[in-house]
Design a protein around this motif. Structure first.
Motif, short mmCIF file in Angstrom:
data_model
loop_
_atom_site.label_atom_id
_atom_site.label_comp_id
_atom_site.label_asym_id
_atom_site.label_seq_id
_atom_site.Cartn_x
_atom_site.Cartn_y
_atom_site.Cartn_z
N LEU A 86 0.80 -1.22 0.01
CA LEU A 86 -0.02 -0.05 -0.17
C LEU A 86 0.80 1.21 0.19
N LEU A 87 1.97 1.15 0.82
CA LEU A 87 2.83 2.53 0.76
C LEU A 87 3.47 2.60 -0.51
N PHE A 88 3.99 1.20 -1.06
CA PHE A 88 4.53 1.52 -2.52
C PHE A 88 3.59 2.15 -3.33
N GLU A 89 2.46 1.45 -3.18
CA GLU A 89 1.21 2.17 -4.50
C GLU A 89 1.10 3.57 -4.16
N GLU A 90 0.99 4.00 -3.00
CA GLU A 90 0.73 5.29 -2.50
C GLU A 90 1.89 6.29 -3.00
N LEU A 91 3.04 5.63 -2.64
CA LEU A 91 4.28 6.63 -3.21
C LEU A 91 4.35 6.48 -4.67
N LYS A 92 4.08 5.61 -5.18
CA LYS A 92 3.81 5.53 -6.80
C LYS A 92 3.05 6.36 -7.36
N GLY A 93 1.82 6.67 -6.67
CA GLY A 93 0.67 7.49 -7.15
C GLY A 93 1.16 8.92 -6.81
N GLU A 94 1.97 9.21 -5.88
CA GLU A 94 2.40 10.48 -5.77
C GLU A 94 3.34 10.68 -6.68
N LEU A 95 4.30 9.92 -6.78
CA LEU A 95 5.29 9.71 -7.89
C LEU A 95 4.76 10.41 -9.26
N LEU A 96 3.76 9.43 -9.45
CA LEU A 96 2.99 9.85 -10.97
C LEU A 96 2.34 11.13 -10.92
N GLU A 97 1.88 11.61 -9.77
CA GLU A 97 0.98 12.72 -9.67
C GLU A 97 2.08 14.08 -9.67
N LYS A 98 3.47 13.89 -8.99
CA LYS A 98 4.47 14.84 -9.17
C LYS A 98 4.95 14.78 -10.52
N THR A 99 5.22 13.37 -11.17
CA THR A 99 5.64 13.81 -12.59
C THR A 99 4.67 14.33 -13.54
N LYS A 100 3.32 14.17 -13.23
CA LYS A 100 2.01 14.98 -14.09
C LYS A 100 2.18 16.35 -13.79
N ASP A 101 2.45 16.80 -12.58
CA ASP A 101 2.62 18.06 -12.31
C ASP A 101 3.84 18.73 -12.94
N LEU A 102 4.90 17.95 -12.85
CA LEU A 102 6.09 18.43 -13.63
C LEU A 102 5.94 18.73 -14.98
N GLU A 103 5.23 17.47 -15.66
CA GLU A 103 5.14 17.64 -16.90
C GLU A 103 4.22 18.85 -17.64
#
Length: 330
Positions: A86-103
């Motif tokens: 769950l922590l990995f999925e949450e961190l992965k989601g945050e990473l994807l969100e940060k990547t999306k914000d970065l894009e």
């Protein structure tokens, strides 16, 4: 388990052959000794059995306890794995969100080349219409200025013409008035002369003369009426000319006011266009500053994403190591 031994001596098997009392007593003592040894061994076996049974029970309890602990550790391991997932999925989601914000921030940020192209495009889109607008405004200003000068010249010319006609009408009217007054004076004098002649002359002899004078008098009255009509016509013509001149002056004044208002409006529009160009220049400068701010935010977001990625990776590795250590201990 308790081993029971026979106490009846007759029931014991014959160990030694019958050969006397001494042999029997020896056999009996040996048998007693063997019996005592057997009892001691039996007691020793009982003690060992109880000890082994207690040890077996203790080991059984320890085994059960160990099994329970193992189940608990397995459940805890599964729970930790689920939490880690769950922590990995949450961190992965945050990473994807940060990547999306970065894009998105990258899309919002303008590169220097795009900024120069945008600046050139805006300058071309604004400068060409502004130049055309300024040129058309200058042409319109020159056109209205020429028309204004033309109307001003016509107004001056018509005003001088009106003054000249006014003086001419006044002179003609004064001449006609003098002529009319002289004619009236002459007619009055003729009237007095005729009246004196009528008094001094016999009416019967000069009846024809009187009739002629009456006809002349009628002609003179008719002439006076014609002169009055001509004077009235001249006055009406003078008033009509004055009205026309006043109307023309009002029209020219109104046209001059409209021309002046148009010139002022064009000047105001020119000033407005100039202010708009300055405002667009300020907006372009503000856009450049905003682009700089977005670039700094982009770099900051990239650093945060890198920090978050390293932190998440270190946490996952630490948690994995703890889980492996727990599994090894179990």
């Amino acid at each position: 388990m308790v081993v029971s031994l026979p106490t009846n001596m007759d029931a014991l098997p014959t160990i030694c052959p019958p050969g006397g009392d001494s042999g029997l007593s020896n056999s009996h003592s040996e048998l007693q000794k063997m019996l005592i040894d057997e009892r001691l061994r039996c007691e020793h076996h009982k003690i060992n059995y109880r000890t082994l049974k207690g040890e077996h029970t203790r080991l059984q309890d320890e085994y059960t306890k160990t099994q329970n602990e193992l189940k608990h550790l397995l459940n805890e391991k599964q729970t930790n794995q689920e939490k880690m997932q769950l922590l990995f999925e949450e961190l992965k989601g945050e990473l994807l969100e940060k990547t999306k914000d970065l894009e998105e921030i990258k899309l919002q940020v303008l590169t220097p080349q795009n900024l120069e192209l945008l600046r050139a495009q805006i300058q071309q889109e604004l400068e060409t219409p502004m130049r055309e607008r300024f040129r058309s405004l200058d042409e319109e200003v020159e056109k209205y200025r020429a028309e204004y000068n033309k109307l001003r010249y016509e107004h001056t010319f018509l005003k001088s013409e009106f003054e000249h006609q006014k003086e001419e009408f006044a002179r003609i009217l004064e001449g006609e008035k003098i002529k009319y007054e002289l004619e009236i004076a002459r007619l009055e004098k003729d009237k007095e002369d005729l009246h004196n002649q009528l008094i001094s002359v016999d009416p019967t002899r000069d009846s024809k003369r009187v009739e002629q004078l009456i006809r002349e008098k009628g002609h003179l009255y008719q002439k006076i009426k014609n002169l009055d009509a001509e004077v009235a016509e001249l006055r009406a013509e003078k008033e009509n000319s004055g009205t026309q001149v006043e109307n023309l002056q009002r029209i020219q004044v109104r046209q001059l006011a409209e021309m002046q208002a148009t010139v002022r409006s064009l000047e105001a529009e020119k000033q407005s266009v100039k202010l708009q160009a300055e405002r667009l220049e300020k907006e372009l400068q503000s856009s450049n500053e905003q682009n700089t701010i977005l670039t700094s935010k982009l770099h900051k977001a990239e650093r945060e994403i890198n920090t978050l990625t390293n932190k998440d990776y270190s946490q996952i590795m630490k948690f994995s190591n703890q889980l492996l250590n727990t599994t090894k201990c179990s």
